[in-house]
Design a protein around this motif. Structure first.
Motif, mmCIF file in Angstrom:
data_model
loop_
_atom_site.group_PDB
_atom_site.id
_atom_site.type_symbol
_atom_site.label_atom_id
_atom_site.label_comp_id
_atom_site.label_asym_id
_atom_site.label_seq_id
_atom_site.Cartn_x
_atom_site.Cartn_y
_atom_site.Cartn_z
ATOM 1 N N ALA A 184 4.661 2.070 -13.627
ATOM 2 C CA ALA A 184 5.469 3.217 -13.191
ATOM 3 C C ALA A 184 6.931 3.069 -13.575
ATOM 4 O O ALA A 184 7.584 4.057 -13.940
ATOM 5 C CB ALA A 184 5.339 3.394 -11.678
ATOM 6 N N TYR A 185 7.452 1.857 -13.507
ATOM 7 C CA TYR A 185 8.898 1.668 -13.660
ATOM 8 C C TYR A 185 9.446 2.220 -14.984
ATOM 9 O O TYR A 185 10.435 2.969 -14.969
ATOM 10 C CB TYR A 185 9.256 0.186 -13.512
ATOM 11 N N PRO A 186 8.860 1.903 -16.128
ATOM 12 C CA PRO A 186 9.461 2.376 -17.396
ATOM 13 C C PRO A 186 9.488 3.893 -17.537
ATOM 14 O O PRO A 186 10.289 4.432 -18.309
ATOM 15 C CB PRO A 186 8.567 1.746 -18.474
ATOM 16 N N LYS A 196 1.437 6.883 -6.809
ATOM 17 C CA LYS A 196 0.349 7.815 -7.121
ATOM 18 C C LYS A 196 0.760 9.266 -6.898
ATOM 19 O O LYS A 196 0.333 10.166 -7.633
ATOM 20 C CB LYS A 196 -0.875 7.498 -6.255
ATOM 21 N N THR A 197 1.577 9.502 -5.880
ATOM 22 C CA THR A 197 1.966 10.874 -5.547
ATOM 23 C C THR A 197 3.255 11.306 -6.250
ATOM 24 O O THR A 197 3.744 12.421 -6.024
ATOM 25 C CB THR A 197 2.149 11.029 -4.028
ATOM 26 N N GLY A 198 3.817 10.432 -7.090
ATOM 27 C CA GLY A 198 5.033 10.779 -7.822
ATOM 28 C C GLY A 198 6.262 10.910 -6.940
ATOM 29 O O GLY A 198 7.175 11.691 -7.247
ATOM 30 N N THR A 219 0.835 -1.209 0.000
ATOM 31 C CA THR A 219 0.000 0.000 0.000
ATOM 32 C C THR A 219 0.865 1.252 0.000
ATOM 33 O O THR A 219 0.565 2.240 -0.689
ATOM 34 C CB THR A 219 -0.933 -0.006 1.224
ATOM 35 N N ASP A 220 1.961 1.231 0.764
ATOM 36 C CA ASP A 220 2.887 2.373 0.783
ATOM 37 C C ASP A 220 3.480 2.614 -0.607
ATOM 38 O O ASP A 220 3.572 3.761 -1.071
ATOM 39 C CB ASP A 220 4.025 2.125 1.774
ATOM 40 N N ILE A 221 3.905 1.536 -1.259
ATOM 41 C CA ILE A 221 4.497 1.659 -2.591
ATOM 42 C C ILE A 221 3.480 2.232 -3.578
ATOM 43 O O ILE A 221 3.795 3.127 -4.382
ATOM 44 C CB ILE A 221 5.036 0.300 -3.074
#
Length: 650
Positions: free
Chosen positions: A123-125, A56-58, A49-51
């Motif tokens: 998100a990773y790429p 989401k918040t960048g 959940t933290d990740i």
């Protein structure tokens, strides 16, 4: 596991930093285990959940930051399996049903798994590489294969995995079912993990983490799914857990049975000031036999461990830190380790000092070894050294534990014995910390190995002593007495340092020692006080940044201090005599010089000696030869020209 190894690339590796290895021989109850797990795994790891929230918040600025969180999350998700159990996929029909030492976990589905996994994949790429796109992408591939196929909700895990009977007690209990299992599934060998090699230190550490985490799931992840036990078929494979060793089995049995040894907690005690101050030994006035320093020998460990080495070996329970930040925090750029034993280190120093002093075994009246890292009790290292040196008999041969105040304690005892034996006394200060640290980062940043030996003999009649004043102290608030611990069961019996308490005791003692010597007269009757007559201060090499800060607070300028800690680390009892040796070798002491040598540390012990150091007594530098592993070319220990160490006050 070995405390440290050289891999095939000639790089130093600390296996315990990537392969969690809790010492269950020290565990007595669940509260102890819970505290260790909380400290080493829970406190540093983000949840899924933290990740998701950080994505989401960048919050992630690079691929590395995201991958580091993924790895920490996976260490946390495997916190009990990786520390307590060996796992073996087994055909369901072949799993014993009624044994109390065979366990199959009950798994709870990971909440919002698909959302969290998809967010990481997407998100990773879009994040920039921090150092190297190709390397970071290859590490991500390994990590995501594990992270993306994790099925269970890690918060629900317990150290106590159910027995098969307990699993079967409710048909709706779920566990991991492997539809197919290949016993030849790719695993990284121990050698592959140790021999991992990347140009960027942080990526090398993360690569090792990814390999260790991959090995926690030695099956095709896409073939795994949670299934109720009622639906298991005989040919399905399930993951069976076994205690990894007898200590884990004992712990599980003890806690399950409800037995817990009763231990009395020590009641806190208020400290009381001594009835009157302790006067230092005024050697000229208090002792009949005046001590003369005949030789000082030093043995530096042959293995360099740089701050870059520490970052390449970042442990799963370390906060992010760079090599430069370690230097800023400690003043240390490298420390020296030895592959040899503490005994061998001591013997080399002793032989060198005796040879330089031209003292034979028949002349030695006593052997004192100051060390806080010996695991030898019978015989003591002092007694062992006496035999190895060919000494038929001494008046006394013994070990003395005074940690970082070892030099002052040792000189005090040696000077007292000198009054009785009236013949040379051999004082050895030696430490080997490198194999007593494990993955405790504050200790790994600070401590090193080394040994020094001093030959003390009766001075010729009418000659002034080379040791002018000696003072020792001990104790204080319990928090300071316990500020450095070894062995420490809470840290797998490794040495641990509690920084604020150490700083408090060091500051307290340094101020007291400076006040003491300011009140004493100059033995030569020239300067206004003993303090004003000091030409150089060589303090215990505890932590350069801390000592300079404390010295400034006490009114001492940094250029009055000599340090070698940036090159050799903190060698506790050996640190001051090693620094005295190096100050001569470095050209800081070029003539007989009055030196103030204050020490302070573990056990809230402290002490100082006022010495006359003559460069002529310094034995040639000893680079201990390795007997246990290949030796890398040692970096030069020579201080560059233009050292900013001043030779005198003002």
């Amino acid at each position: 596991m070995h405390a440290f190894e050289l891999n095939k690339h000639g790089k130093l590796v600390f296996p315990a930093n990537c392969l969690p290895d809790l010492d269950f021989s020290t565990m007595e109850n669940l509260e102890q285990l819970t505290a260790v797990i909380q400290r080493d795994f829970d406190a540093k790891a983000p949840t899924g959940t933290d990740i998701l929230e950080r994505i989401k918040t960048g919050s992630y600025q690079s691929k590395f930051e995201l991958m580091r969180d993924m790895a920490l999350n996976l260490f946390w998700a495997n916190r009990f399996k990786i520390t307590m159990y060996d796992v073996l996929p087994t055909r369901w029909a072949d799993v014993p049903r009624h044994r109390d030492d065979v366990f199959v976990p009950i798994q709870t589905p990971w909440t919002d798994r698909e959302t969290k996994v998809s967010a990481v994949f997407s998100a990773y790429p879009n994040l920039p590489a921090q150092w190297d796109d190709e390397v970071e992408d290859s590490i991500f591939e390994v990590l995501f294969d594990v992270f993306g196929h994790r099925r269970n909700h890690a918060t629900k895990l317990s150290a106590f995995v159910p027995t098969v009977d307990e699993l079967l007690s409710d048909p709706t209990n779920q566990t991991l079912r492997l539809n197919r299992y290949n016993p030849d599934f790719r695993r990284y060998s121990y050698e592959e993990i140790i021999d991992c090699n990347e140009d960027v230190a942080e990526l090398e550490a993360l690569r090792r983490w990814s390999m260790v985490l991959h090995n926690q799931y030695p099956w095709s992840r896409s073939e795994a799914a949670l299934a109720p036990v009622s639906e298991l078929r005989n040919d399905d494979h399930v993951v069976v857990f076994y205690p990894r060793d007898r200590d884990v089995a004992r712990f599980l049995s003890q806690v399950r049975s409800g037995y817990a040894p009763k231990k009395e907690a020590a009641a806190p005690v208020a400290t009381t000031e001594p009835a009157r101050p302790y006067a230092p030994i005024n050697v000229r006035n208090d002792l009949t036999v005046q001590p003369q320093i005949k030789a000082i020998a030093a043995v530096h460990g042959e293995q360099v461990c740089t701050n870059e080495d520490l970052i390449r070996n970042s442990a799963y329970n370390w906060s992010p830190m760079s090599a430069a930040e370690i230097t800023a925090k400690t003043g240390i750029e490298q420390r020296r380790y030895t592959w040899n034993s503490l005994e061998e280190l001591s013997l080399r120093a002793a032989r060198s000092a005796l040879a330089h002093a031209q003292v034979g075994p028949d002349e030695v009246g006593a052997v004192i070894v100051c060390t806080c890292t010996s695991s030898r009790l019978i015989p003591s290292i002092g007694a062992w050294l006496s035999g190895q040196l060919g000494i038929q008999q001494t008046h006394a041969s013994f070990d003395l534990v005074a940690a970082c105040a070892g030099l002052s304690y040792g000189l005090a005892d040696a000077s007292r014995i000198l009054q009785t034996v009236r013949r040379p006394v051999l004082l050895v200060c030696a430490e080997k910390f490198s194999d007593k640290i494990g993955n405790v980062r504050p200790s790994r940043m600070i401590f090193g190995d080394g040994a020094s030996a001093i030959v003390l003999a009766p001075a010729p009649d009418g000659s002034p002593p080379d040791i002018e004043y000696i003072q020792t102290y001990a104790s204080g608030p319990v928090s300071q007495v316990d500020s450095i611990l070894w062995p420490n069961p809470a840290f797998a019996n490794n040495i641990t340092v509690f920084g604020p308490e150490v700083k408090a005791l060091a500051g307290r003692y340094l101020m007291q020692m400076l006040d003491d010597i300011e009140a004493l007269p100059d033995p030569d009757g020239v300067a206004e006080s003993l303090l004003a007559s000091i030409e150089l201060i060589i303090p215990h090499q505890a932590n350069k940044t801390m000592v300079i800060e404390l010295a400034k607070a006490a009114g001492v300028s940094p250029d009055q201090l000599y340090f070698n800690i940036e090159r050799v680390g903190n060698a506790s009892s050996a640190s001051i005599p090693l620094a005295i040796h190096d100050a001569v070798r470095d050209g800081v002491i070029t003539k007989p010089m009055r030196v103030f040598a204050p020490g302070f540390g573990a056990g809230a012990v402290a002490g100082y000696a006022i010495l006359r150091v003559d460069p002529a007594v310094i034995a040639a530098d000893e680079e201990v030869a390795s007997t246990g592993a290949p030796t890398m070319a040692a970096e030069s220990l020579t201080t560059p020209a233009g050292s900013d160490v001043a030779l005198a006050f003002g």
